[in-house]
Design an enzyme around this catalytic site. Structure first.
Site, PDB file in Angstrom:
ATOM      1  CG  PHE A   5      -7.570  -2.405  -3.542  1.00  0.00           C
ATOM      2  CD1 PHE A   5      -6.691  -2.450  -2.469  1.00  0.00           C
ATOM      3  CD2 PHE A   5      -8.430  -3.480  -3.733  1.00  0.00           C
ATOM      4  CE1 PHE A   5      -6.672  -3.530  -1.612  1.00  0.00           C
ATOM      5  CE2 PHE A   5      -8.429  -4.572  -2.880  1.00  0.00           C
ATOM      6  CZ  PHE A   5      -7.548  -4.593  -1.816  1.00  0.00           C
ATOM      7  N   GLY A  41       1.654  -2.565  13.367  1.00  0.00           N
ATOM      8  CA  GLY A  41       2.156  -1.873  14.549  1.00  0.00           C
ATOM      9  C   GLY A  41       3.631  -2.039  14.819  1.00  0.00           C
ATOM     10  CG  ASN A  83      -4.969  -5.365   5.171  1.00  0.00           C
ATOM     11  OD1 ASN A  83      -4.764  -4.173   5.425  1.00  0.00           O
ATOM     12  ND2 ASN A  83      -5.032  -5.833   3.939  1.00  0.00           N
ATOM     13  CE  LYS A 141      -2.880   2.577  -1.732  1.00  0.00           C
ATOM     14  NZ  LYS A 141      -3.359   1.265  -1.294  1.00  0.00           N
ATOM     15  CB  SER A 157      -8.617  -4.129   1.465  1.00  0.00           C
ATOM     16  OG  SER A 157      -9.238  -2.876   1.609  1.00  0.00           O
ATOM     17  N   GLY A 206       0.795  -1.227   0.000  1.00  0.00           N
ATOM     18  CA  GLY A 206       0.000   0.000   0.000  1.00  0.00           C
ATOM     19  C   GLY A 206       0.818   1.264   0.000  1.00  0.00           C
ATOM     20  N   GLY A 238      -1.091   1.039  12.929  1.00  0.00           N
ATOM     21  CA  GLY A 238      -0.116   1.672  13.817  1.00  0.00           C
ATOM     22  C   GLY A 238       0.088   0.861  15.083  1.00  0.00           C
TER      23      GLY A 238
HETATM   24  C1  LIG Z   1      -2.758   4.379   3.870  1.00  0.00           C
HETATM   25  C2  LIG Z   1      -2.650   2.878   3.878  1.00  0.00           C
HETATM   26  C3  LIG Z   1      -2.859   2.165   2.691  1.00  0.00           C
HETATM   27  C4  LIG Z   1      -2.763   0.771   2.690  1.00  0.00           C
HETATM   28  N1  LIG Z   1      -2.931   0.094   1.526  1.00  0.00           N
HETATM   29  C5  LIG Z   1      -2.753  -1.249   1.510  1.00  0.00           C
HETATM   30  C6  LIG Z   1      -2.821  -1.970   0.288  1.00  0.00           C
HETATM   31  O1  LIG Z   1      -3.014  -1.421  -0.792  1.00  0.00           O
HETATM   32  N2  LIG Z   1      -2.633  -3.317   0.338  1.00  0.00           N
HETATM   33  C7  LIG Z   1      -2.382  -3.980   1.509  1.00  0.00           C
HETATM   34  O2  LIG Z   1      -2.218  -5.197   1.502  1.00  0.00           O
HETATM   35  N3  LIG Z   1      -2.313  -3.318   2.691  1.00  0.00           N
HETATM   36  C8  LIG Z   1      -2.479  -1.978   2.690  1.00  0.00           C
HETATM   37  N4  LIG Z   1      -2.379  -1.311   3.884  1.00  0.00           N
HETATM   38  C9  LIG Z   1      -2.185  -2.073   5.133  1.00  0.00           C
HETATM   39  C10 LIG Z   1      -0.710  -2.204   5.505  1.00  0.00           C
HETATM   40  O3  LIG Z   1       0.020  -2.918   4.537  1.00  0.00           O
HETATM   41  C11 LIG Z   1      -0.558  -2.894   6.865  1.00  0.00           C
HETATM   42  O4  LIG Z   1      -1.093  -4.207   6.774  1.00  0.00           O
HETATM   43  C12 LIG Z   1      -1.289  -2.164   7.994  1.00  0.00           C
HETATM   44  O5  LIG Z   1      -1.173  -0.775   7.820  1.00  0.00           O
HETATM   45  C13 LIG Z   1      -0.741  -2.542   9.367  1.00  0.00           C
HETATM   46  O6  LIG Z   1       0.650  -2.266   9.452  1.00  0.00           O
HETATM   47  P1  LIG Z   1       1.251  -0.917  10.119  1.00  0.00           P
HETATM   48  O7  LIG Z   1       0.663  -0.784  11.477  1.00  0.00           O
HETATM   49  O8  LIG Z   1       2.736  -1.118  10.079  1.00  0.00           O
HETATM   50  O9  LIG Z   1       0.842   0.212   9.219  1.00  0.00           O
HETATM   51  C14 LIG Z   1      -2.471   0.086   3.901  1.00  0.00           C
HETATM   52  C15 LIG Z   1      -2.255   0.810   5.078  1.00  0.00           C
HETATM   53  C16 LIG Z   1      -2.326   2.187   5.074  1.00  0.00           C
HETATM   54  C17 LIG Z   1      -2.074   2.932   6.346  1.00  0.00           C
END
Ligand SMILES: Cc1cc2nc3c(=O)[nH]c(=O)nc-3n(C[C@H](O)[C@H](O)[C@H](O)COP(=O)(O)O)c2cc1C
Length: 320
Positions: free
Chosen positions: A113, A278, A231, A64, A166, A61, A249
């Protein structure tokens, strides 16, 4: 100018902009950053994705389009997940679709997406020339659409992550139902040429635990290499145009560890688990690996901590 100077100048400006615009500008600015110097210690691991310099991946994400993979591969990541992309270009959901909670360092997104489609993604990937292995994250509304995207993307990437998790796309929940999921797994396994991961939703209650573990079991039985867990967490959020989105987060971390342990109990090694949700510092990385993860991925922490984050984590993981 050092990396930290540049980011401390840019951060207050970026955080005054609307979140999605700030992200687009931040990605452009990353192209100006100097390359991270390897820490010198051997953090390399062998996974089905390949020989990785370290176990930290960029989560799906963040890029993209595939346009910024060169710049992102200079930040120190062992691998990058790019996308999520779909067979045809998608506009995504109405805006606003990303909001920040600055004090708790979290995000909520309802992007749905937005992406240029697989053909343009492949052109961008070949022109951006990343220097670390790339995993393409793919999704779609129908089994046939996902399989076609899978066939197109495989020759150009090290591995594929199939995103059925998602929180912003109702159709993905349908694809997780047993019959459809079975037929997706069958069709993907006959088209499979590269290591392939399933990205699963968070395991928030007993029912979800069972659903996710059922999918993981089917996935493993069809010969796929592993899963990416988890996710973002579905929440209501009135600041988003859709009124709901995925929360990400540090507050996700405790649940991530539970999920990794549960999945590891069901699927012994060499089945791989990429832990995401996180992760924001070296202690998180150590804890996730100790719980049974093969690699970790992060997204939201990079937004708040800036481009030095990965090299900082790597330095602290280094035995002194
Ligand atoms: C703005 C944003 C867009 C995201 N887009 C996608 C995506 O297109 N595909 C996907 O598999 N996960 C997507 N995610 C999820 C992240 O890959 C991840 O699983 C989720 O944010 C938890 O991890 P984190 O706490 O390190 O952010 C997105 C997250 C954020 C914040």
């Amino acid at each position: 100018m050092t990396r930290s100077d540049l980011y401390s100048l840019a951060k207050p400006i970026l955080f005054r902009l609307e979140a999605e615009r700030a992200h687009a500008l931040g990605l452009k600015l990353m192209g100006w950053l100097p390359e991270v110097k390897p820490s010198g210690a051997d953090l390399g691991i062998r996974t089905s994705i390949g020989e990785l310099a370290n176990p930290i991946g960029l989560a799906g994400g963040f890029d993209k389009t595939g346009l910024h993979l060169r710049a992102l591969s200079r930040l120190g990541f062992g691998y990058l997940v790019a996308g999520t992309i779909t067979l045809q270009p998608w506009p995504g959901n109405p805006k606003p679709r990303v909001v920040r909670n600055v004090r708790e360092r979290t995000l909520v997104n309802s992007l749905g997406f937005p992406n240029p489609g697989v053909d343009e993604f492949l052109r961008n990937l070949s022109s951006s020339k990343p220097t670390v292995p790339v995993v393409a994250s793919i999704s779609g509304r129908e089994v046939a659409e996902i399989v076609e995207c899978y066939e197109k993307v495989q020759p150009s990437v090290a591995a594929v992550e199939v995103n059925l998790s998602s929180p912003n796309t109702q159709r993905l929940r349908d694809l997780r139902e047993t019959d459809l999921f079975q037929s997706l797994a069958v069709d993907l396994s006959s088209a499979k040429k590269k290591p392939t991961f399933l990205k699963v939703p968070p395991l928030l209650d007993e029912r979800q635990f069972e659903d996710v573990l059922r999918m993981v079991g089917i996935w493993e039985n069809h010969g796929f290499e592993g899963v990416t867990a988890c996710n973002s967490r579905p929440v209501t959020e009135p600041r988003l145009a859709t009124g709901a989105g995925g929360y990400s987060g540090p507050p996700l971390f405790a649940n991530l560890i539970l999920a990794v342990k549960k999945i590891r109990m069901k699927t012994p090694k060499p089945f791989e688990i990429n832990a995401v949700g996180g992760v924001s510092g070296p202690e998180n990385v150590k804890e996730a690996l100790a719980a049974g993860a093969t690699t970790v991925q992060l997204y939201t922490a990079l937004v708040y901590e800036g481009p030095r984050l990965v090299s900082r984590i790597l330095n602290e993981l280094t035995p002194h």
